[in-house]
Every structure is written in structure tokens, then in C-alpha cells.
Design a protein around this motif. Structure first.
Motif, PDB file in Angstrom:
ATOM      1  N   CYS A 107      41.277 -13.763   4.725  1.00 21.40           N
ATOM      2  CA  CYS A 107      40.359 -13.823   3.576  1.00 21.40           C
ATOM      3  C   CYS A 107      40.985 -14.685   2.479  1.00 21.40           C
ATOM      4  CB  CYS A 107      40.037 -12.424   3.056  1.00 21.40           C
ATOM      5  SG  CYS A 107      41.348 -11.615   2.096  1.00 21.40           S
ATOM      6  N   GLN A 108      40.118 -15.288   1.677  1.00 19.30           N
ATOM      7  CA  GLN A 108      40.571 -16.147   0.585  1.00 19.30           C
ATOM      8  C   GLN A 108      39.733 -15.892  -0.654  1.00 19.30           C
ATOM      9  OE1 GLN A 108      40.125 -19.840   2.974  1.00 19.30           O
ATOM     10  NE2 GLN A 108      42.279 -20.259   2.475  1.00 19.30           N
ATOM     11  N   CYS A 109      40.075 -16.557  -1.736  1.00 19.37           N
ATOM     12  CA  CYS A 109      39.352 -16.409  -3.003  1.00 19.37           C
ATOM     13  C   CYS A 109      38.878 -17.783  -3.464  1.00 19.37           C
ATOM     14  CB  CYS A 109      40.260 -15.780  -4.057  1.00 19.37           C
ATOM     15  SG  CYS A 109      40.935 -14.168  -3.561  1.00 19.37           S
ATOM     16  N   LYS A 110      37.961 -17.777  -4.406  1.00 17.71           N
ATOM     17  CA  LYS A 110      37.450 -19.029  -4.954  1.00 17.71           C
ATOM     18  C   LYS A 110      38.043 -19.227  -6.344  1.00 17.71           C
ATOM     19  CE  LYS A 110      33.141 -21.602  -5.678  1.00 17.71           C
ATOM     20  NZ  LYS A 110      33.548 -22.708  -4.790  1.00 17.71           N
ATOM     21  N   ARG A 111      38.587 -20.381  -6.561  1.00 13.01           N
ATOM     22  CA  ARG A 111      39.201 -20.681  -7.856  1.00 13.01           C
ATOM     23  C   ARG A 111      38.186 -20.546  -8.982  1.00 13.01           C
ATOM     24  NH1 ARG A 111      42.034 -26.500  -9.445  1.00 13.01           N
ATOM     25  NH2 ARG A 111      41.081 -26.629 -11.504  1.00 13.01           N
ATOM     26  N   GLY A 112      38.552 -19.799 -10.027  1.00 15.46           N
ATOM     27  CA  GLY A 112      37.689 -19.621 -11.188  1.00 15.46           C
ATOM     28  C   GLY A 112      36.574 -18.613 -10.988  1.00 15.46           C
ATOM     29  N   MET A 113      36.558 -17.900  -9.856  1.00 11.68           N
ATOM     30  CA  MET A 113      35.502 -16.935  -9.583  1.00 11.68           C
ATOM     31  C   MET A 113      35.606 -15.737 -10.523  1.00 11.68           C
ATOM     32  SD  MET A 113      37.106 -15.147  -6.135  1.00 11.68           S
ATOM     33  CE  MET A 113      35.774 -13.968  -5.923  1.00 11.68           C
ATOM     34  N   LYS A 114      34.520 -14.977 -10.627  1.00  9.97           N
ATOM     35  CA  LYS A 114      34.574 -13.722 -11.364  1.00  9.97           C
ATOM     36  C   LYS A 114      35.480 -12.766 -10.603  1.00  9.97           C
ATOM     37  CE  LYS A 114      30.027 -13.930 -13.590  1.00  9.97           C
ATOM     38  NZ  LYS A 114      28.704 -13.258 -13.738  1.00  9.97           N
ATOM     39  N   LYS A 115      36.261 -11.993 -11.326  1.00 12.35           N
ATOM     40  CA  LYS A 115      37.212 -11.055 -10.726  1.00 12.35           C
ATOM     41  C   LYS A 115      38.219 -11.785  -9.832  1.00 12.35           C
ATOM     42  CE  LYS A 115      34.011  -7.124 -10.769  1.00 12.35           C
ATOM     43  NZ  LYS A 115      33.377  -6.054  -9.948  1.00 12.35           N
ATOM     44  N   LYS A 117      41.352 -12.401 -10.362  1.00 10.85           N
ATOM     45  CA  LYS A 117      42.629 -11.699 -10.266  1.00 10.85           C
ATOM     46  C   LYS A 117      42.531 -10.525  -9.302  1.00 10.85           C
ATOM     47  CE  LYS A 117      45.376 -11.617 -13.737  1.00 10.85           C
ATOM     48  NZ  LYS A 117      46.091 -11.393 -15.023  1.00 10.85           N
ATOM     49  N   ASN A 118      41.401  -9.812  -9.308  1.00 12.16           N
ATOM     50  CA  ASN A 118      41.206  -8.701  -8.369  1.00 12.16           C
ATOM     51  C   ASN A 118      41.201  -9.207  -6.931  1.00 12.16           C
ATOM     52  OD1 ASN A 118      40.991  -7.009 -10.545  1.00 12.16           O
ATOM     53  ND2 ASN A 118      38.771  -6.787 -10.433  1.00 12.16           N
ATOM     54  N   LYS A 267      55.174 -16.400 -10.968  1.00  9.35           N
ATOM     55  CA  LYS A 267      55.011 -15.654  -9.723  1.00  9.35           C
ATOM     56  C   LYS A 267      54.689 -14.185  -9.948  1.00  9.35           C
ATOM     57  CE  LYS A 267      57.890 -18.596  -6.794  1.00  9.35           C
ATOM     58  NZ  LYS A 267      59.120 -18.670  -5.966  1.00  9.35           N
ATOM     59  N   ALA A 268      54.945 -13.695 -11.163  1.00  4.28           N
ATOM     60  CA  ALA A 268      54.618 -12.302 -11.473  1.00  4.28           C
ATOM     61  C   ALA A 268      53.141 -12.122 -11.785  1.00  4.28           C
ATOM     62  CB  ALA A 268      55.465 -11.823 -12.654  1.00  4.28           C
ATOM     63  N   ASP A 269      52.421 -13.243 -11.923  1.00  2.61           N
ATOM     64  CA  ASP A 269      50.988 -13.220 -12.227  1.00  2.61           C
ATOM     65  C   ASP A 269      50.218 -13.689 -11.000  1.00  2.61           C
ATOM     66  OD1 ASP A 269      48.696 -13.299 -14.394  1.00  2.61           O
ATOM     67  OD2 ASP A 269      48.563 -15.208 -13.316  1.00  2.61           O
TER      68      ASP A 269
END
Length: 356
Positions: A107-115, A117-118, A267-269
Motif C-alpha cells: 500500500c502507498q499514500c498520495k502526496r498532499g492527500m487528506k490525512k 500523516k495517518n 526521520k522522526a516525522d
């Protein structure tokens, strides 16, 4: 997507294939590394994919997946093995192996998406580079994005022999002002970055950084790349280009901090760590590639570069007389880690994917 160098089986291995590229402390290194890696069934490599938020919701509602994800999150926590008690290593290994056959794997995430960080917290739960001796080799946390600005690259803006009567930097600013989203978000970040702060002094850097991230995440690269990477033939133009991100607030400081200290903060973020991992993947040099860049996708590299703007390792032009870029930091006081620090700076200064 996770790559495990073609390994199969479920046993543990403490050697690294000599031709492998592996992430150690989320930094690409070549050669032998004394870490333990998880061997995974080939079938697991094709499992999963998609949005990590949806994959996380699916896992949380599944009686078998949910407890394994909780176990893995304890494993990646600082004192996770202590909380899990005796046999923690086996519990962590079993949980990781089981989750590789769920939608969480790949699974991956979309840059700038809502949530965002979650979403990234779910991604890193499974893809934490070092897990109490267990390690997975991951490529990048973000979904690939289509870019219409592949022709725009630092190499072209650095071409001193390029002679033109057209002021591309000025044209880029005009084009942005015509586009409603670009004009609005550019005005927003400039205002945030020049507004004095009673608490922070000349400006409010956190607010400035947040507005910059919003601009580069939401405005199409056709506009942002032309603003940031427009070609210049004189120092006045180069200085205007350097001032694009309002460096007096977003970039420069009274003193230069140590680069490795800044990288540790990054890296902590979850977001900064992911942007750095994406930059390493998309802008990875390779001697085996004809272009010198492993991915051979300059548009993706520039997108990954802009993704770092607004972070603790924000890059920018180092001066107005060259096209050299890098974060505002130095390798002073690096001690025995000076080589590691120099490697970090080389990712920007001498990266062939950013210049010819």
C-alpha cells in the motif's frame, strides 16, 4: 512497493546479496550490511497495493489482521520488545510475515492527500527500515504521479550556453498569476513567509513551511517547476529564482545546523521521512544507467525535490552564481559520522539526476 531482492522462504538471513541495494537506517547503501532480513514468499510480493488508509481500515475490521497490526506497531515502538515480553522477536517476525499477505503490503499514500500523516503512519508500521534486527527493503511510500514537466530539469536551467531573449522566470510568474490556484497559494505562502511574528521574530517559520508545502503539493508541476527551475543567464535572474521560496524565512538561519541532526529530526516525522525516502528513490544515481539516473524520470525527481521544501531539510539554491542546490546545513561537528554527513550533502550537490 517492497522489494526483497528476490528472496524466498520464511527463514532468517544475516547476509546481503552483493548486487543488492538496501535501506539501512532508511539510507541507500551498497555492499555488505550486518543486519537481519526477512525472507518472504514470492506470492506475498504481489499482494496488497492501493491506499494505506483503506488497507488500514480493512485490517482493523478483520479479526485476524487487527491484532497482528497492533503487535507490529508495538514492535516498531522504541521499547516494543519489552512490552511484548519473552519471545518478542518471534512475535514481531510472525506478525510481519502474516501482514505481508494482506492489503497492507504494497500500500502507498498520495502526496498532499487528506490525512497524509495517518496514511504514512500505517505505511511505516509495516515498512519500518529497522525493526529490532528485522528489516524490510522498501522503495518509496508515495504513489507515482503523472508529470507534464519532464523536460524541465536543473540541467537545462544550468546551461550557461543557453542564450534566449525570453525571460522564462518572468513568464513563469505571469503564468502562475493567471492560474487561480497557483496565484492564490503563491500569495498565501509569500504572505506567511514575510509576516513578522512576535514570538518567532522576523517570521513564523512553521507557518511559512506549512504554506510552502501546501503550494508545492497542490499546484501542478507545470507551474511550480517553471517558477523554481526557470533558466537564467544572469545573476539578477538567478537571485529572483533563489528567492522563490522566500529563503530568509524558509531556508536560511543565523547559523548552519549539523546536517545529520536535521536529518534525524526529519526521520522522526512521518511526512518528512517519506519525502526523503521518495527523493532517494526518484533521484538515485546509477552507474549502470545510460543517463546516470536509475529511474530515468527527471520529472519524478524534480517532484521529489520539491516535496522536501517546507521540511527540516528544505533544499534551495546555495547562491545566485551557480545552480548548486542543497539544504541549509553543514557537516561541522559530525565527528566519526562525517562521511555519512558528506554522503547526505552529495545527494544534492553532486547528484547527476539534478544536473549534467
Amino acid at each position: 512497493m517492497v522489494q526483497l531482492a528476490g528472496w524466498t522462504g520464511l527463514s532468517m538471513l544475516s547476509a546481503v546479496p552483493s548486487n543488492g541495494l538496501l535501506l539501512q537506517d532508511r539510507r541507500l547503501v551498497r555492499g555488505q550490511v550486518d543486519l537481519t532480513y526477512v525472507r518472504v514468499p514470492r506470492m506475498a510480493l504481489s499482494a496488497g497495493g492501493g491506499d494505506c488508509l483503506r488497507a488500514g481500515d480493512t485490517c482493523s475490521s478483520d479479526d485476524a489482521c487487527s491484532p497482528r497490526l497492533r503487535t507490529l506497531r508495538q514492535c516498531v515502538a522504541g521499547d516494543g520488545s519489552v512490552k511484548l515480553g519473552p519471545g518478542a522477536r518471534n512475535q514481531c517476525e510472525n506478525a510481519m510475515t502474516a501482514l505481508l499477505s494482506t492489503p497492507l503490503h504494497g500500500c502507498q499514500c498520495k502526496r498532499g492527500m487528506k490525512k497524509e500523516k495517518n496514511c504514512l503512519s500505517i505505511y511505516w508500521s509495516l515498512h519500518q527500515s529497522v525493526l529490532h534486527g528485522l528489516s524490510l527493503v522498501q522503495d518509496f511510500p508515495y504513489e507515482p504521479e503523472e508529470s507534464g514537466s519532464d523536460y524541465v530539469r536543473l540541467a537545462s536551467i544550468a546551461a550557461e550556453s543557453e542564450v534566449t531573449t525570453v525571460n522564462r522566470c518572468l513568464d513563469a510568474a505571469k503564468a502562475c498569476n493567471i492560474d487561480e490556484t497557483c496565484q492564490k497559494l503563491r500569495t498565501e505562502y509569500v504572505s506567511s513567509c514575510i509576516q513578522p511574528s512576535a514570538r518567532s521574530g522576523p517570521c513564523n517559520r512553521p507557518k511559512c513551511s506549512k504554506a510552502l508545502r501546501k503550494f508545492f503539493d497542490r499546484v501542478p508541476p507545470d507551474y511550480t517547476n517553471e517558477l523554481l527551475f526557470c533558466p537564467c543567464t544572469d545573476t539578477a535572474c538567478s537571485e529572483r529564482r533563489r528567492q522563490t521560496i522566500v529563503p530568509s524565512c524558509s531556508y536560511e538561519d543565523k547559523d548552519k545546523p549539523n546536517c545529520l541532526a536535521q536529518l534525524r529530526i526529519c526521520k522522526a516525522d512521518y511526512v518528512c521521512r517519506s519525502r526523503w525516502a521518495q527523493f532517494q528513490y526518484d533521484c538515485q544515481p546509477s552507474e549502470q544507467s545510460a543517463s546516470g539516473c536509475k529511474q530515468e524520470n527527471y520529472g519524478a525527481c524534480l517532484l521529489a525535490y520539491t516535496g522536501l521544501i517546507g521540511s527540516t531539510i528544505t533544499p534551495n539554491y546555495l547562491d545566485n552564481s551557480t545552480f548548486n542546490v542543497g539544504p541549509w546545513c553543514s557537516c561541522a561537528a559530525s565527528g566519526n559520522h562525517r562521511e555519512q554527513c558528506s554522503d547526505f550533502l552529495t545527494s544534492f550537490h553532486d547528484n547527476v539526476c539534478l544536473s549534467e
